[in-house]
Design a protein around this motif. Structure first.
Motif, mmCIF file in Angstrom:
data_model
loop_
_atom_site.group_PDB
_atom_site.id
_atom_site.type_symbol
_atom_site.label_atom_id
_atom_site.label_comp_id
_atom_site.label_asym_id
_atom_site.label_seq_id
_atom_site.Cartn_x
_atom_site.Cartn_y
_atom_site.Cartn_z
ATOM 1 N N SER A 574 52.477 48.222 35.390
ATOM 2 C CA SER A 574 53.398 46.860 35.341
ATOM 3 C C SER A 574 54.401 46.667 36.256
ATOM 4 C CB SER A 574 53.807 46.871 33.655
ATOM 5 O OG SER A 574 54.673 45.851 33.571
ATOM 6 N N LEU A 575 54.619 45.600 37.015
ATOM 7 C CA LEU A 575 55.525 45.302 37.798
ATOM 8 C C LEU A 575 56.886 45.020 36.781
ATOM 9 C CD1 LEU A 575 56.466 44.430 40.490
ATOM 10 C CD2 LEU A 575 55.747 42.047 40.136
ATOM 11 N N SER A 576 56.910 44.561 35.837
ATOM 12 C CA SER A 576 58.124 44.375 35.255
ATOM 13 C C SER A 576 58.747 45.794 34.786
ATOM 14 C CB SER A 576 57.896 43.447 33.777
ATOM 15 O OG SER A 576 56.921 44.250 33.029
ATOM 16 N N GLY A 577 57.777 46.759 34.455
ATOM 17 C CA GLY A 577 58.394 48.190 34.197
ATOM 18 C C GLY A 577 58.775 48.561 35.614
ATOM 19 N N PHE A 602 63.015 37.930 36.407
ATOM 20 C CA PHE A 602 63.673 39.059 36.631
ATOM 21 C C PHE A 602 63.998 39.822 35.324
ATOM 22 C CE2 PHE A 602 63.783 37.415 40.792
ATOM 23 C CZ PHE A 602 64.409 38.212 41.340
ATOM 24 N N PRO A 603 63.807 41.152 35.130
ATOM 25 C CA PRO A 603 64.320 41.551 33.787
ATOM 26 C C PRO A 603 65.826 41.831 33.845
ATOM 27 C CG PRO A 603 63.590 43.305 35.510
ATOM 28 C CD PRO A 603 63.339 42.025 36.116
ATOM 29 N N PRO A 604 66.366 41.888 32.654
ATOM 30 C CA PRO A 604 67.997 42.100 32.565
ATOM 31 C C PRO A 604 68.613 43.237 33.359
ATOM 32 C CG PRO A 604 67.063 41.571 30.283
ATOM 33 C CD PRO A 604 65.870 41.968 31.285
ATOM 34 N N LEU A 609 72.866 45.834 39.712
ATOM 35 C CA LEU A 609 72.953 45.948 41.327
ATOM 36 C C LEU A 609 73.904 45.049 42.007
ATOM 37 C CD1 LEU A 609 68.786 45.712 42.014
ATOM 38 C CD2 LEU A 609 70.119 47.416 41.330
ATOM 39 N N GLY A 610 75.277 45.455 41.549
ATOM 40 C CA GLY A 610 76.255 44.773 42.173
ATOM 41 C C GLY A 610 76.752 44.835 43.481
ATOM 42 N N ASN A 611 75.954 45.874 44.318
ATOM 43 C CA ASN A 611 76.126 46.394 45.649
ATOM 44 C C ASN A 611 75.264 45.426 46.511
ATOM 45 O OD1 ASN A 611 78.319 48.077 45.821
ATOM 46 N ND2 ASN A 611 77.123 49.500 45.225
ATOM 47 N N LEU A 612 74.257 44.549 45.965
ATOM 48 C CA LEU A 612 73.350 43.990 46.521
ATOM 49 C C LEU A 612 73.829 43.029 47.646
ATOM 50 C CD1 LEU A 612 70.247 44.509 46.128
ATOM 51 C CD2 LEU A 612 70.031 42.239 44.993
ATOM 52 N N GLN A 613 73.253 43.283 48.816
ATOM 53 C CA GLN A 613 73.759 42.053 49.906
ATOM 54 C C GLN A 613 72.638 41.405 50.410
ATOM 55 O OE1 GLN A 613 76.190 43.788 53.108
ATOM 56 N NE2 GLN A 613 76.241 45.738 52.089
ATOM 57 N N LYS A 624 59.179 31.339 38.217
ATOM 58 C CA LYS A 624 59.827 30.260 37.757
ATOM 59 C C LYS A 624 61.406 30.064 37.707
ATOM 60 C CE LYS A 624 55.563 29.627 34.874
ATOM 61 N NZ LYS A 624 55.044 29.732 33.394
ATOM 62 N N MET A 625 61.950 31.043 37.526
ATOM 63 C CA MET A 625 63.454 30.848 37.728
ATOM 64 C C MET A 625 64.059 32.089 38.087
ATOM 65 S SD MET A 625 64.220 31.159 33.630
ATOM 66 C CE MET A 625 66.094 31.183 34.028
ATOM 67 N N LEU A 626 65.368 31.999 38.938
ATOM 68 C CA LEU A 626 66.136 33.097 39.194
ATOM 69 C C LEU A 626 66.988 33.266 38.084
ATOM 70 C CD1 LEU A 626 67.030 32.067 42.891
ATOM 71 C CD2 LEU A 626 65.456 33.914 42.091
ATOM 72 N N PRO A 627 67.539 34.501 37.769
ATOM 73 C CA PRO A 627 68.323 34.758 36.925
ATOM 74 C C PRO A 627 69.795 34.352 36.818
ATOM 75 C CG PRO A 627 68.062 36.592 38.240
ATOM 76 C CD PRO A 627 66.960 35.737 38.469
#
Length: 853
Positions: A574-577, A602-604, A609-613, A624-627
């Motif tokens: 599963s991709l969500s996993g 996107f899962p919660p 991922l606060g360092n994501l650039q 369908k949507m961005l979180p």
């Protein structure tokens, strides 16, 4: 490449120490001592790559130093992560790495002290062994200096070919003589002699294009399969079949070619078993003057594949004059190939002589000298090193490898790291510039400079390797911007060797810090590999990764992973996993989920991922949507959601991402979408340099939002699409949505109006250099487009595509665009008197002074 590792670490450390975070302050003394010791050693480390090839003792020393630096970098990263958690959850004295508080800090401090002691010992050993004094060594600046970035954009035209005109003419004449059966031509010679260049020149020749109805180019790697060859042939014919067996693939090829005159190029063929070719050859239709060109380093290969002796061409080494001309064209490209420094000419000619007439060697050395200051002592130093490398053996192949090695040795530290990234890609792989640049940013290979946007600096790194002729251009946009590349197989041999020696990448996958994401990736190379920094999809064009469940479950085991690219992948699990697990990779700076299916949401867990650039979700058609939590990623610099057909809008609050430099696929919210991001929020993105936006309804632009773009002072590239738009009111709104004046490139797609926007004129866009208009209803340009007596366009490259109603005369366009040098016009039948190529077809690309398809 220990000098590169040290440079990257020092830059990270400098930035971290400037943050004044509470956790880091507990270890500031140890980090500052580490910084001081490494600064003293930096000048010596600049030449260590050259020295360690001859000094086995030094090799061992640098290996130890490298591992210590990486460990210190991991400690620094953990401290920074804990500092961020401190800000989010203020709970007093928090630990840095270990679960307990004071004992954990004690262990961290103790380990930093041990690292410092070992590095001090290494410095003393080097001083004793080499007689070097570090006490008065000058401190080096972080990252790159001005000279290393002397040319930050492509300077040399890689399409220029020197000395191969006779070779091209000979092969063309043979092709024109073909009649019955299939003519097989061989081009044979050592690596770097220009075999592929000759074949490419013939393949792209205008006469050859007109002579053959079908053409196929196949790069045959040493690890090819018959199925890969067949699929590559079909892709050349416009068929992307994926599910057929070999017999069916060959039958399809036969159907495409039957009754046609075709040309096949099999480039760089190796091996001794040619049963695969016999089967393919047997299945090809014969006659009509069809031909095959085979390039190889081995004469027996082309003979066994059917080339007769009188149809085998052996390219010669370049003459002395042609060698010097090729070198001048590159080394002095900024002055159009003219050497303006007489004192450098004799040195340059001796350097060229060492290359023994090999085009690849001359190009690489010329590119290296282009990026060096035009000073006698600097050029003499390069020549002395070249002599030293060739002291034992001065033959042609030795000269080629020496020139490649010298070019690597002379790279600035940050470009060494960037260059070794090519080691992950399979032979003959076409590589995306975007993926490379994002990877370099994610691993901090790109040096930070005051006031410089990081994405722009990353593209400068790519130009730095391009100008040194270490990478080869594959595809460009209409205006010459490179977007895919590859490397010569001889360059790849060098890259693989250095990457193996420096533990950057190991082909067997063991203990590698960087791995390619392929269908054959073994989970054991991920489990327990805490050294791993980057895991990237390295599939060839039109291929996908099929990832086993065991491998997918191990993707998030390396806790210090900075770069994760799982694009173009199909998972058994599963991709969500998998995405839930990715949330544990808190050091992650670059995440690429492009072309992963079925990515719906996107899962919660990804909120961690606060360092994501860099976040790339392009071509996720089911998304369908961005979180909403994406607006909390304060470090985000690149957000790519282009070609996401199901995406309705972006989340409200996007304007809080003040560090965003690239925003692609932006869809503004309508008035009926209160939780979506309105176009007015873009005003706050002051660092935005690239923006693509899709506008389909008038209520996506409020009356108070028409100036949303005009003050974005860093914006250089804007793509505006009105695909699937509705309502005449939209035309009025878009007509008022004026871009900023300093815009360099504009792409306008599916514009619904019959007359171009009023702001599309040389007064509103005075520095626009590149303009692309495609599809849509435009039939004529607004009067303001033509400027006035005192104002003309500065446009250099122009593309009109699929504009069925647009009627404009070429002479009128020339008058208002005097700087125009490239025109690409296609599927626009109402254009009048536009340049026509020799074969009589309207359109394609026209350059001043030449015709080019």
């Amino acid at each position: 490449m220990v000098d590169a590792i040290v440079s990257v670490f020092l830059e990270k450390l400098l930035n971290a120490l400037s943050e004044e975070s509470r956790v880091l302050s507990e270890f500031r003394d140890q980090f500052e001592k580490l910084q001081s010791e490494l600064l003293l050693m930096q000048s010596f480390l600049k030449d260590v790559d050259r020295l360690k090839r001859k000094q086995h003792t030094l090799r061992g020393i640098t290996v130890n130093l490298r591992e210590l630096i990486f460990e210190a970098e991991d400690i620094l990263a953990d401290c920074q992560l804990q500092s961020r958690d401190n800000e989010l959850f203020s709970t007093g004295w928090l630990t840095c790495i270990y679960p307990t508080k004071i004992p954990g800090q004690y262990q961290t401090g103790k380990r930093l002290k041990e690292i410092n002691e070992k590095i001090t010992k290494i410095k003393q050993d080097i001083a004793s062994y080499f007689g070097v004094s570090f006490s008065n060594q000058p401190q080096m600046v972080y990252g790159c200096n001005d000279l290393s970035q002397r040319w930050s954009s492509p300077v040399y035209d890689h399409t220029k070919v020197v000395g191969l005109e006779g070779d091209k003419r000979k092969v063309k004449d043979w092709l024109f003589e073909a009649n019955d059966g299939i003519l097989t031509i061989g081009v044979v010679g050592m690596g770097g002699l220009g075999k592929t260049t000759i074949a490419l020149e013939v393949y792209n020749d205008r006469e050859i294009e007109g002579h053959f109805e079908r053409r196929m180019w196949v790069s045959v790697s040493q690890t090819f399969s018959e199925e890969q060859i067949l699929r590559s042939m079909l892709r050349n014919l416009g068929d992307a079949s994926v599910g057929d067996d070999r017999g069916e693939l060959l039958r399809k090829i036969n159907q495409y070619l039957i009754g046609k005159k075709y040309l096949i190029v099999m480039d760089d063929v190796w091996g001794h078993d040619f049963a695969w070719w016999e089967r393919i050859f047997e299945g090809l239709p014969k006659g009509n003057g069809s031909s095959v060109i085979i390039t190889s380093r081995i004469e027996k290969v082309v003979q066994k594949m059917g080339a007769r002796e009188n149809r085998i061409h052996w390219p010669k080494f370049l003459s002395r004059d042609d060698s010097w001309l090729l070198f001048r064209n590159i080394a002095f490209a900024a002055s159009e190939g003219e050497c303006k420094y007489p004192e450098l000419e004799n040195i340059g000619k001796e350097i060229v002589e060492k290359c023994k007439g090999l085009p690849l060697a001359i190009k690489v050395v010329g590119g290296m000298m282009l990026c060096k200051p035009s000073r006698y002592h600097e050029w003499k130093r390069i020549l002395d090193h070249f002599r030293d490398e060739l002291a034992e053996n001065d033959d042609s192949e030795r000269g080629l490898m020496a020139s490649l090695q010298l070019s690597y040795d002379e790279l600035p530290p940050h470009l060494k790291s960037c260059f070794l990234c090519f080691s992950l890609y399979p032979e003959d792989c076409v590589i995306s510039k975007e993926q490379l640049v994002h990877w370099w940013i994610g691993e901090c290979f790109v040096p930070l400079r005051s006031g410089r946007l990081i994405t722009e600096a990353g593209e400068d790194c790519f130009s730095g390797l391009t100008n040194r002729c270490l990478i080869e251009v594959v595809d460009k946009t209409y205006n010459g911007t490179i977007y895919t590349c590859t490397i010569h197989d001889m360059v790849r041999d060098l890259v693989l060797k250095i990457a193996e020696d420096d533990a950057f990448f190991k082909q067997d996958g063991t203990s590698s810090r960087h791995l390619g994401m392929t269908s054959s990736l073994d989970s054991k190379h991920l489990i327990g590999n805490q050294k791993l920094r980057a895991l990237l999809s390295t599939t060839k064009t039109a291929e996908v990764n099929k990832i086993a469940s065991s491998t997918a479950k191990a993707l998030c085991k390396p806790q210090y992973l900075r770069v994760l690219d799982i694009s173009k992948s199909i998972f058994e699990t599963s991709l969500s996993g998998i995405l839930n697990q990715i949330g544990s990779l808190q050091h992650l700076t670059y995440l690429n989920l492009s072309n992963t299916h079925p990515l719906v949401q996107f899962p919660p867990s990804l909120e961690k991922l606060g360092n994501l650039q860099i976040l790339d979700v392009s071509y996720c058609q089911n998304l369908k949507m961005l979180p909403s939590y994406i607006v909390t990623f304060k470090k985000l610099k690149v957000l790519d959601a282009s070609h996401c057909g199901s995406l309705e809008c972006f989340p409200k609050g996007l304007g809080r991402l003040s560090n965003l430099e690239v925003l692609l696929g932006f869809r503004p919210a309508r008035s009926s979408q209160p939780e979506g991001c309105r176009i007015g929020e873009l005003r706050n993105l002051a660092k935005l340099r690239m923006l693509s936006i899709q506008i389909t309804r008038a209520d996506e632009i409020g009356d108070n939002e028409i100036n949303a773009l005009v003050n974005l002072q860093e914006l250089q590239y804007l793509s505006m699409s009105c695909f699937d738009s509705d309502g005449s009111d939209l035309i009025t709104k878009v007509d008022k949505l004026c871009p900023p004046q300093q815009l360099h490139e504009l792409c306008l797609q599916f514009y619904p109006g019959k007359i171009s926007p009023m702001w599309l004129n040389p007064i509103s866009l005075p520095v626009l250099r590149f303009l692309s208009i495609s599809s849509g209803n435009i039939a004529e340009f607004h009067q303001s487009f033509w400027g006035d007596d005192n104002t003309v366009w500065k446009i250099e490259a122009l593309m009109f595509e699929s504009l069925s109603d647009l009627g404009v005369e070429w002479s009128k366009m020339q008058r208002v665009m005097p700087s125009l040098r490239i025109v690409n016009a296609s599927w626009s039948p109402e254009l009048e008197f536009f340049p026509v190529d020799e074969s009589g077809f309207r359109g394609d690309v026209w350059k001043k002074g030449e015709h080019r398809s």
